[in-house]
Design a protein around this motif. Structure first.
Motif, PDB file in Angstrom:
ATOM      1  N   PRO A  23       0.785  -1.234   0.000  1.00 45.85           N
ATOM      2  CA  PRO A  23       0.000   0.000   0.000  1.00 45.85           C
ATOM      3  C   PRO A  23       0.820   1.289   0.000  1.00 45.85           C
ATOM      4  CG  PRO A  23       0.083  -0.882   2.205  1.00 45.85           C
ATOM      5  CD  PRO A  23       0.828  -1.847   1.316  1.00 45.85           C
ATOM      6  N   ASP A  24       2.135   1.188   0.183  1.00 43.68           N
ATOM      7  CA  ASP A  24       2.957   2.394   0.242  1.00 43.68           C
ATOM      8  C   ASP A  24       4.403   2.059  -0.132  1.00 43.68           C
ATOM      9  OD1 ASP A  24       4.132   1.244   2.573  1.00 43.68           O
ATOM     10  OD2 ASP A  24       2.575   2.160   3.814  1.00 43.68           O
ATOM     11  N   LEU A  25       5.202   3.092  -0.272  1.00 45.63           N
ATOM     12  CA  LEU A  25       6.583   2.885  -0.715  1.00 45.63           C
ATOM     13  C   LEU A  25       7.442   2.140   0.313  1.00 45.63           C
ATOM     14  CD1 LEU A  25       8.017   3.416  -3.346  1.00 45.63           C
ATOM     15  CD2 LEU A  25       8.900   5.527  -2.391  1.00 45.63           C
ATOM     16  N   PRO A  26       7.373   2.475   1.610  1.00 42.03           N
ATOM     17  CA  PRO A  26       8.204   1.723   2.569  1.00 42.03           C
ATOM     18  C   PRO A  26       7.913   0.212   2.567  1.00 42.03           C
ATOM     19  CG  PRO A  26       7.473   3.757   3.572  1.00 42.03           C
ATOM     20  CD  PRO A  26       6.738   3.628   2.260  1.00 42.03           C
ATOM     21  N   SER A  27       6.643  -0.176   2.513  1.00 39.94           N
ATOM     22  CA  SER A  27       6.337  -1.613   2.473  1.00 39.94           C
ATOM     23  C   SER A  27       6.761  -2.207   1.132  1.00 39.94           C
ATOM     24  CB  SER A  27       4.860  -1.876   2.750  1.00 39.94           C
ATOM     25  OG  SER A  27       4.044  -1.333   1.739  1.00 39.94           O
ATOM     26  N   GLY A  28       6.713  -1.414   0.069  1.00 38.89           N
ATOM     27  CA  GLY A  28       7.175  -1.868  -1.235  1.00 38.89           C
ATOM     28  C   GLY A  28       8.676  -2.119  -1.253  1.00 38.89           C
ATOM     29  N   VAL A  29       9.431  -1.242  -0.625  1.00 44.16           N
ATOM     30  CA  VAL A  29      10.885  -1.411  -0.542  1.00 44.16           C
ATOM     31  C   VAL A  29      11.213  -2.688   0.225  1.00 44.16           C
ATOM     32  CG1 VAL A  29      13.010  -0.443   0.458  1.00 44.16           C
ATOM     33  CG2 VAL A  29      11.424   1.043  -0.795  1.00 44.16           C
ATOM     34  N   LYS A  30      10.514  -2.917   1.342  1.00 47.12           N
ATOM     35  CA  LYS A  30      10.734  -4.149   2.123  1.00 47.12           C
ATOM     36  C   LYS A  30      10.397  -5.384   1.289  1.00 47.12           C
ATOM     37  CE  LYS A  30       9.859  -2.085   6.615  1.00 47.12           C
ATOM     38  NZ  LYS A  30       8.900  -1.940   7.721  1.00 47.12           N
ATOM     39  N   ALA A  31       9.297  -5.318   0.545  1.00 47.42           N
ATOM     40  CA  ALA A  31       8.882  -6.457  -0.279  1.00 47.42           C
ATOM     41  C   ALA A  31       9.894  -6.723  -1.389  1.00 47.42           C
ATOM     42  CB  ALA A  31       7.495  -6.212  -0.865  1.00 47.42           C
ATOM     43  N   ILE A  32      10.435  -5.680  -1.976  1.00 48.75           N
ATOM     44  CA  ILE A  32      11.440  -5.848  -3.031  1.00 48.75           C
ATOM     45  C   ILE A  32      12.672  -6.540  -2.458  1.00 48.75           C
ATOM     46  CG2 ILE A  32      13.065  -4.620  -4.537  1.00 48.75           C
ATOM     47  CD1 ILE A  32      10.758  -2.540  -4.973  1.00 48.75           C
ATOM     48  N   LYS A  33      13.092  -6.117  -1.270  1.00 51.14           N
ATOM     49  CA  LYS A  33      14.271  -6.738  -0.656  1.00 51.14           C
ATOM     50  C   LYS A  33      13.982  -8.175  -0.254  1.00 51.14           C
ATOM     51  CE  LYS A  33      16.400  -2.455   0.616  1.00 51.14           C
ATOM     52  NZ  LYS A  33      17.272  -1.709   1.471  1.00 51.14           N
ATOM     53  N   LYS A  34      12.740  -8.479   0.116  1.00 51.52           N
ATOM     54  CA  LYS A  34      12.383  -9.832   0.541  1.00 51.52           C
ATOM     55  C   LYS A  34      12.183 -10.784  -0.644  1.00 51.52           C
ATOM     56  CE  LYS A  34       8.920 -12.429   3.136  1.00 51.52           C
ATOM     57  NZ  LYS A  34       7.706 -12.357   3.957  1.00 51.52           N
ATOM     58  N   TYR A  35      11.430 -10.347  -1.658  1.00 50.70           N
ATOM     59  CA  TYR A  35      11.030 -11.237  -2.744  1.00 50.70           C
ATOM     60  C   TYR A  35      11.928 -11.171  -3.979  1.00 50.70           C
ATOM     61  CZ  TYR A  35       6.723 -11.855  -0.108  1.00 50.70           C
ATOM     62  OH  TYR A  35       5.818 -12.136   0.872  1.00 50.70           O
ATOM     63  N   ASN A  36      12.770 -10.129  -4.067  1.00 54.10           N
ATOM     64  CA  ASN A  36      13.661  -9.969  -5.214  1.00 54.10           C
ATOM     65  C   ASN A  36      12.889 -10.119  -6.537  1.00 54.10           C
ATOM     66  OD1 ASN A  36      16.118  -9.506  -6.459  1.00 54.10           O
ATOM     67  ND2 ASN A  36      16.624 -11.680  -6.547  1.00 54.10           N
TER      68      ASN A  36
END
Length: 126
Positions: free
Chosen positions: A35-48
């Motif tokens: 829903p937002d950029l901070p959670s998106g950044v975390k998801a990118i680092k987690k799921y690659n």
């Protein structure tokens, strides 16, 4: 199989885009809806992910700031912007975006964007 993440502050937009991507499930799987950029950044680092579908107008941040959260060597994903604003297209392409889709997203435009992503990815692999 390519992994994707959707970052959009509107829940209906996230769900609709995921549903629109369903017919392409033989090549693309949506790993996370953010829903937002901070959670998106975390998801990118987690799921690659291989690809990020990214809104521009997000709470607290602009989607255009996404790459600021990564070192250059961490950026191994492509971006397709999905937004209601046409005035940011030049900035998006300066970030090497694969495509820039305007809401409401048309299925043909989405398919073309994913196809373009695939072509670019195949060229990189060669």
């Amino acid at each position: 199989m390519y992994k994707a993440i959707i970052i959009d502050d509107e829940e209906m937009a996230r769900v609709l885009l995921k549903e629109m991507l369903q017919p392409m499930s033989n090549i693309l799987t949506v790993e996370c809806l953010c829903p937002d950029l901070p959670s998106g950044v975390k998801a990118i680092k987690k799921y690659n992910p291989d690809i990020v579908f990214l809104d521009i107008d997000l709470p607290g941040h602009s989607g255009l700031e996404l790459l600021d959260f990564f070192n250059e060597d961490e950026i191994n994903f492509s971006i397709i912007f999905v937004t209601a604003y046409n005035q940011y297209a030049i900035q998006a392409f300066n970030m090497s975006a694969v495509s820039y889709l305007l809401k409401p997203v048309q299925m043909a435009d989405l398919q073309n964007a994913v196809s373009l992503f695939e072509k670019n990815k195949n060229r990189q692999n060669l």
